[in-house]
Enzyme design. Structure first.
Site, PDB file in Angstrom:
ATOM      1  CB  ILE A  91      -0.926   0.013   1.231  1.00  0.00           C
ATOM      2  CG1 ILE A  91      -1.859  -1.195   1.197  1.00  0.00           C
ATOM      3  CG2 ILE A  91      -1.732   1.330   1.274  1.00  0.00           C
ATOM      4  CD1 ILE A  91      -2.735  -1.361   2.434  1.00  0.00           C
ATOM      5  N   PRO A  92       1.166   1.810  -1.175  1.00  0.00           N
ATOM      6  CG  PRO A  92       0.997   2.602  -3.378  1.00  0.00           C
ATOM      7  CD  PRO A  92       0.391   1.611  -2.393  1.00  0.00           C
ATOM      8  CB  CYS A  93       1.733   5.252   2.752  1.00  0.00           C
ATOM      9  SG  CYS A  93       3.027   4.248   3.482  1.00  0.00           S
ATOM     10  CG  HIS A  94       6.517   5.205  -1.276  1.00  0.00           C
ATOM     11  ND1 HIS A  94       5.836   3.994  -1.243  1.00  0.00           N
ATOM     12  CD2 HIS A  94       7.047   5.322  -2.512  1.00  0.00           C
ATOM     13  CE1 HIS A  94       5.969   3.409  -2.424  1.00  0.00           C
ATOM     14  NE2 HIS A  94       6.695   4.190  -3.212  1.00  0.00           N
TER      15      HIS A  94
END
Length: 189
Positions: A142-145
């Protein structure tokens, strides 16, 4: 005697070109991902601190694939993690909506907290969106970056190394944050 669920749940610490990373999974999918650290022991301790992380190291085939994908990502390859199962049991509907919207972002694609909130059906909640992303149990998958503060600022990042780690991950994806490089010096005529 082990139950079926404890046999299919487990964890792994993997060495990548950017450091040691860790994952943990249940019979339903990935439950935890630890971003790079300098030592295997630190990652192992971080993983085992969380409830539900099994001591088993037996890897189902999707985990073997996930590990190969994480190593490829760390080596600079464009990897799509959307096909991997994620077990988000116990996470509230707001966070699930935010995580689902974030998961739709492609490699190198960024958006703001406010825009992500809107895409998730929660317009006007950028701070709450940031808090949800700060609690993301499986960063990278889950690419929160890829979520930035308004005005293209880096924003916070709760992983080890904080916003420096976030900026490095984005740079690996070809995203540059911050002011543009100075213009080339030109002649005055």
């Amino acid at each position: 005697m082990e139950t079926t669920s404890s046999i299919t749940a487990g964890h792994a610490v993997l060495e990548t070109v950017i450091g040691f990373m860790g994952i943990a999974w249940s019979e339903k999918g990935l439950i935890r991902l630890c971003l790079p650290e300098r030592s295997r022991e630190v990652v192992e301790r971080r993983l085992m601190r969380h409830a539900g992380v099994s001591a088993s190291t037996a890897q189902p085939s999707w985990v073997v694939e996930l590990i190969a994908s994480i190593k490829a990502y760390a080596a600079g390859e464009d990897v799509d993690f959307t096909g991997f199962p994620v077990d988000l049991d116990g996470i509230d509907d707001f966070r699930l909506a935010i995580y689902d919207a974030a998961r739709k972002l492609s490699y190198g694609e960024t958006t703001t907290y406010g825009e992500l909130a809107k895409r998730a059906g929660h317009a006007g909640l950028p701070r709450e969106t940031g808090a949800a992303l700060g609690a993301n149990p499986v960063p990278l998958v889950i690419p929160c970056h890829r979520i930035l503060a308004a005005g293209g600022k880096i924003g916070g990042f709760s992983a080890p190394g904080g916003s420096v780690t976030k900026e490095k991950m984005l740079a690996m994806e070809g995203v540059r944050i911050g002011p543009p490089p100075p213009a080339q010096v030109s002649f005055g005529f």
